[in-house]
Motif scaffolding. Structure first.
Motif, PDB file in Angstrom:
ATOM      1  N   VAL A   4      -7.582   7.325  -9.638  1.00 64.23           N
ATOM      2  CA  VAL A   4      -6.283   7.150  -8.990  1.00 64.23           C
ATOM      3  C   VAL A   4      -5.180   7.413 -10.014  1.00 64.23           C
ATOM      4  O   VAL A   4      -5.150   6.794 -11.079  1.00 64.23           O
ATOM      5  CB  VAL A   4      -6.146   5.718  -8.419  1.00 64.23           C
ATOM      6  CG1 VAL A   4      -4.785   5.544  -7.740  1.00 64.23           C
ATOM      7  CG2 VAL A   4      -7.280   5.417  -7.435  1.00 64.23           C
ATOM      8  N   TYR A   5      -4.333   8.370  -9.674  1.00 67.79           N
ATOM      9  CA  TYR A   5      -3.210   8.735 -10.544  1.00 67.79           C
ATOM     10  C   TYR A   5      -1.892   8.423  -9.831  1.00 67.79           C
ATOM     11  O   TYR A   5      -1.852   8.266  -8.605  1.00 67.79           O
ATOM     12  CB  TYR A   5      -3.243  10.222 -10.878  1.00 67.79           C
ATOM     13  CG  TYR A   5      -4.401  10.655 -11.745  1.00 67.79           C
ATOM     14  CD1 TYR A   5      -4.285  10.689 -13.129  1.00 67.79           C
ATOM     15  CD2 TYR A   5      -5.615  11.031 -11.173  1.00 67.79           C
ATOM     16  CE1 TYR A   5      -5.350  11.096 -13.927  1.00 67.79           C
ATOM     17  CE2 TYR A   5      -6.683  11.443 -11.960  1.00 67.79           C
ATOM     18  CZ  TYR A   5      -6.550  11.472 -13.339  1.00 67.79           C
ATOM     19  OH  TYR A   5      -7.594  11.871 -14.118  1.00 67.79           O
ATOM     20  N   ALA A   6      -0.815   8.406 -10.628  1.00 68.10           N
ATOM     21  CA  ALA A   6       0.495   8.045 -10.063  1.00 68.10           C
ATOM     22  C   ALA A   6       0.967   9.043  -9.015  1.00 68.10           C
ATOM     23  O   ALA A   6       1.596   8.669  -8.031  1.00 68.10           O
ATOM     24  CB  ALA A   6       1.537   7.919 -11.180  1.00 68.10           C
ATOM     25  N   CYS A   7       0.692  10.325  -9.229  1.00 67.66           N
ATOM     26  CA  CYS A   7       1.075  11.331  -8.239  1.00 67.66           C
ATOM     27  C   CYS A   7       0.280  12.602  -8.515  1.00 67.66           C
ATOM     28  O   CYS A   7      -0.381  12.715  -9.542  1.00 67.66           O
ATOM     29  CB  CYS A   7       2.602  11.564  -8.228  1.00 67.66           C
ATOM     30  SG  CYS A   7       3.210  12.856  -9.320  1.00 67.66           S
ATOM     31  N   CYS A  29       0.618   8.067  -4.288  1.00 65.14           N
ATOM     32  CA  CYS A  29      -0.237   8.196  -5.458  1.00 65.14           C
ATOM     33  C   CYS A  29      -1.235   9.312  -5.165  1.00 65.14           C
ATOM     34  O   CYS A  29      -1.148   9.967  -4.122  1.00 65.14           O
ATOM     35  CB  CYS A  29      -0.959   6.893  -5.804  1.00 65.14           C
ATOM     36  SG  CYS A  29      -2.187   6.396  -4.598  1.00 65.14           S
ATOM     37  N   LEU A  30      -2.141   9.539  -6.096  1.00 64.74           N
ATOM     38  CA  LEU A  30      -3.173  10.557  -5.925  1.00 64.74           C
ATOM     39  C   LEU A  30      -4.551   9.931  -6.105  1.00 64.74           C
ATOM     40  O   LEU A  30      -4.754   9.140  -7.030  1.00 64.74           O
ATOM     41  CB  LEU A  30      -2.994  11.666  -6.979  1.00 64.74           C
ATOM     42  CG  LEU A  30      -4.165  12.667  -7.057  1.00 64.74           C
ATOM     43  CD1 LEU A  30      -4.070  13.689  -5.934  1.00 64.74           C
ATOM     44  CD2 LEU A  30      -4.220  13.372  -8.399  1.00 64.74           C
ATOM     45  N   ILE A  31      -5.470  10.296  -5.234  1.00 63.29           N
ATOM     46  CA  ILE A  31      -6.890  10.037  -5.498  1.00 63.29           C
ATOM     47  C   ILE A  31      -7.511  11.393  -5.796  1.00 63.29           C
ATOM     48  O   ILE A  31      -7.398  12.325  -4.993  1.00 63.29           O
ATOM     49  CB  ILE A  31      -7.595   9.386  -4.287  1.00 63.29           C
ATOM     50  CG1 ILE A  31      -6.911   8.065  -3.909  1.00 63.29           C
ATOM     51  CG2 ILE A  31      -9.076   9.153  -4.597  1.00 63.29           C
ATOM     52  CD1 ILE A  31      -7.505   7.390  -2.672  1.00 63.29           C
ATOM     53  N   ALA A  73       0.881  -1.174   0.000  1.00 65.25           N
ATOM     54  CA  ALA A  73       0.000   0.000   0.000  1.00 65.25           C
ATOM     55  C   ALA A  73       0.913   1.217   0.000  1.00 65.25           C
ATOM     56  O   ALA A  73       2.081   1.116   0.367  1.00 65.25           O
ATOM     57  CB  ALA A  73      -0.898  -0.010   1.238  1.00 65.25           C
ATOM     58  N   PRO A  74       0.403   2.369  -0.420  1.00 63.42           N
ATOM     59  CA  PRO A  74       1.268   3.552  -0.364  1.00 63.42           C
ATOM     60  C   PRO A  74       1.638   3.899   1.078  1.00 63.42           C
ATOM     61  O   PRO A  74       0.915   3.552   2.011  1.00 63.42           O
ATOM     62  CB  PRO A  74       0.413   4.658  -0.992  1.00 63.42           C
ATOM     63  CG  PRO A  74      -0.990   4.170  -0.956  1.00 63.42           C
ATOM     64  CD  PRO A  74      -0.933   2.676  -0.954  1.00 63.42           C
ATOM     65  N   ILE A  75       2.764   4.582   1.237  1.00 68.28           N
ATOM     66  CA  ILE A  75       3.140   5.075   2.568  1.00 68.28           C
ATOM     67  C   ILE A  75       2.274   6.282   2.895  1.00 68.28           C
ATOM     68  O   ILE A  75       1.776   6.443   3.993  1.00 68.28           O
ATOM     69  CB  ILE A  75       4.631   5.447   2.606  1.00 68.28           C
ATOM     70  CG1 ILE A  75       5.488   4.189   2.458  1.00 68.28           C
ATOM     71  CG2 ILE A  75       4.966   6.178   3.901  1.00 68.28           C
ATOM     72  CD1 ILE A  75       6.968   4.459   2.386  1.00 68.28           C
ATOM     73  N   CYS A  76       2.116   7.109   1.913  1.00 64.74           N
ATOM     74  CA  CYS A  76       1.339   8.333   2.067  1.00 64.74           C
ATOM     75  C   CYS A  76       0.656   8.564   0.731  1.00 64.74           C
ATOM     76  O   CYS A  76       1.201   8.211  -0.294  1.00 64.74           O
ATOM     77  CB  CYS A  76       2.300   9.476   2.396  1.00 64.74           C
ATOM     78  SG  CYS A  76       1.508  11.082   2.542  1.00 64.74           S
ATOM     79  N   ALA A 105       6.194   8.210  -7.394  1.00 67.12           N
ATOM     80  CA  ALA A 105       4.944   7.996  -8.118  1.00 67.12           C
ATOM     81  C   ALA A 105       4.633   6.515  -8.339  1.00 67.12           C
ATOM     82  O   ALA A 105       5.396   5.795  -8.985  1.00 67.12           O
ATOM     83  CB  ALA A 105       4.998   8.719  -9.468  1.00 67.12           C
ATOM     84  N   GLY A 106       3.510   6.078  -7.798  1.00 70.18           N
ATOM     85  CA  GLY A 106       3.080   4.698  -7.977  1.00 70.18           C
ATOM     86  C   GLY A 106       3.910   3.698  -7.196  1.00 70.18           C
ATOM     87  O   GLY A 106       3.640   2.499  -7.227  1.00 70.18           O
TER      88      GLY A 106
END
Lengths: 373, 89, 49
Positions: A262-265, A254-256, A16-19, A249-250
């Motif tokens: 959901v985008y890479a950043c 990432c970005l919601i 999962a992402p860290i942040c 990125a990814g």
């Protein structure tokens, strides 16, 4: 089993992402000329309160410890505090970025009573003229008023978030003094040519000499200033700046976006960097773990045109978003490459057609550099 | 070193461990420190360290080769400094 | 970034991870310390504004 280098472990991806950054709305009362998400108008498809809470529950189950909320102006949402409280109840730490408009004395008290919360106030100049030229008339006073409210409510060390531009590089010392005066933490980040920032990048991005100035300043003051590791391309100047020196990125972030895509950043809101949606079957975790885009970002990257340059280990080829939105090849140099490889490539005819953002929520008014002075 | 082979340790109650392919992430909700535990053995030792009287006992229980013990003492000392673990009184 | 140990490339890692517990007089070439833990800043990753 030997212990491998942290950077190698991070590049190959995490469960999962860290942040992650979560932009809650495209609505914004400002119209900053470098806005990464081209925000302004709300999108009718934005996640509603229940959908937001459902995604927060997913992040809790994935043990995402910390999220970065932005927008748009996130405090515009009527359910903003409800969302914050749901995150807090589920042990998800929140940092949110705001232009300060909705931080009243009363809201500051409410925010100060929450435990697991960081706030960063955007400010792009230490004076009205410099800030308002980028963020709009009156925005300087708004940010300062919000900072005063947070200080008076004893919020604690909030963050002041500065995007470095050609116009404010000389104010680095003054930004630090301002932050110190408020007991705040200074956070400076790199301007990216994303969103409306793509249209204004040529006028706003620091010159080559200023890149060096930022680097030297960070070497001298970096221990007490946050950067979000955003200047790692400057490591080619010499000694590495504090940070992971890694495009996250990814891999670790990432970005919601407000509609759940959901985008890479946060710097690449474009179809090419869209991994999926929280509405997809399997939810966010499935996108993070299985999207073709994210899996490819975790593969060892090609050095491309930078293969023969001895600086590659230091600069890692720079920022994917900066390359993409200036039309440079992703395996080529960063547009702000410190030895000028990006700049010369930009001047040559080999640059790709510059991609336009896939979405634009700007309000329909003309936006020009310095147009708000 | 704040931790020795004779220390009795435990995870700090405000710390969560998140499993990852390389080991785990440790996060302290109070001081917001995030630490990468970069080998499965260090994760296994941390999860079990409170159940043993000393760090050395934990290392024996997890078949950690003696030549690696120094690395574990260093690792747990740094985790103690970050308050990811604490020494039991 | 807050680190408990320096970020290092693979080859240099064993050296940077060595602490004073392994003095030069007692070091044998086959025993190097592993860098088992590394602290990073949760707000310090590129890709977060």
């Amino acid at each position: 089993m030997s212990v491998s280098n942290l950077s190698t472990q991070l590049k190959s991806g995490l469960d999962a992402p860290i942040c992650l950054t979560w932009e809650l709305t495209y609505a914004c009362n400002l119209q900053c000329i470098h806005c990464l998400s081209s925000s302004g108008r709300r999108d009718p498809r934005e996640l509603d309160t229940d959908q937001v809470k459902n995604v927060l529950d997913q992040l809790r189950d994935l043990q995402v410890f910390y999220i970065n909320i932005g927008g748009g102006e996130p405090m515009i949402r009527k359910d903003f505090f409800e969302i914050l409280e749901h995150a807090e109840q589920n042990n998800i730490g929140v940092k949110f970025s705001t232009n300060g408009t909705y931080i009243t004395a009363e809201n500051a008290q409410r925010l100060a009573s929450m435990n697991y919360l960081d706030i960063q106030i955007s400010l792009d100049g230490v004076d009205r003229a410099t800030n308002d030229a980028v963020r709009g008339e009156g925005s300087f006073d708004t940010s300062i008023a919000a900072m005063n409210f947070l200080r008076d409510a004893n919020f604690g060390p909030f963050k002041i978030s500065v995007v470095m531009t050609r116009q404010n590089v000389d104010q680095l010392d003054a930004f630090k003094e301002l932050a110190d005066r408020y007991g705040a933490q200074l956070r400076i980040t790199r301007l990216r040519p994303a969103g409306r920032g793509a249209d204004t990048w040529n006028e706003l991005h620091p010159t080559q000499a200023q890149q060096r100035q930022i680097y030297d300043w960070l070497i001298a003051h970096g221990d007490n200033v946050l950067t979000g590791d955003s200047f790692f391309h400057l490591n080619a100047f010499g000694e590495s700046l504090p940070g992971l020196n890694l495009c996250g990125a990814g891999r670790v972030v990432c970005l919601i976006d407000p509609i759940g895509d959901v985008y890479a950043c946060p710097f690449v809101i474009h179809d090419q960097f869209k991994a999926g949606s929280v509405h997809d079957e399997g939810g966010f975790a499935h996108v993070w773990r299985n999207s073709d885009l994210f899996l490819s970002l975790r593969e060892p990257e090609s050095e491309g045109a930078c293969t023969s340059c001895g600086n590659y280990d230091s600069c890692q080829g720079g920022c994917m978003a900066a390359k993409f939105f200036t039309g440079l090849p992703l395996d080529g140099p960063d547009p702000e490459c410190v030895i000028g490889a990006g700049e010369s490539l930009l001047k040559s005819a080999t640059v790709n057609l510059i991609p336009k953002p896939s979405m634009d929520h700007s309000r329909k008014i003309s936006v020009t550099v310095g147009g708000n002075k | 070193m704040t931790v020795t082979l004779d220390s009795a340790c435990e995870l700090h109650p405000q710390v969560a461990l998140r499993p990852e392919p390389f080991g785990a992430l440790a996060y302290h909700y109070g001081n917001r420190k995030l630490v990468f535990l970069k080998h499965p053995d260090v994760v296994a030792v941390l999860r079990d360290v409170a159940a043993h009287n000393t760090l050395a006992d934990t290392l024996v229980a997890h078949n950690v080769a003696p030549e690696r013990w120094n690395s574990f003492v260093s690792a747990l000392s740094s985790l103690e400094t970050s308050e990811i673990i604490r020494v039991r009184q | 970034m807050d680190t408990t140990a320096p970020i290092a490339v693979d080859t240099a890692q064993a050296q940077t991870a060595s602490h004073d517990s392994v003095s030069s007089a007692t070091t044998t070439p086959h025993i190097v310390e592993e860098l088992l833990v590394e602290e990073i800043s949760i707000d310090g990753m590129c890709g977060v504004y």
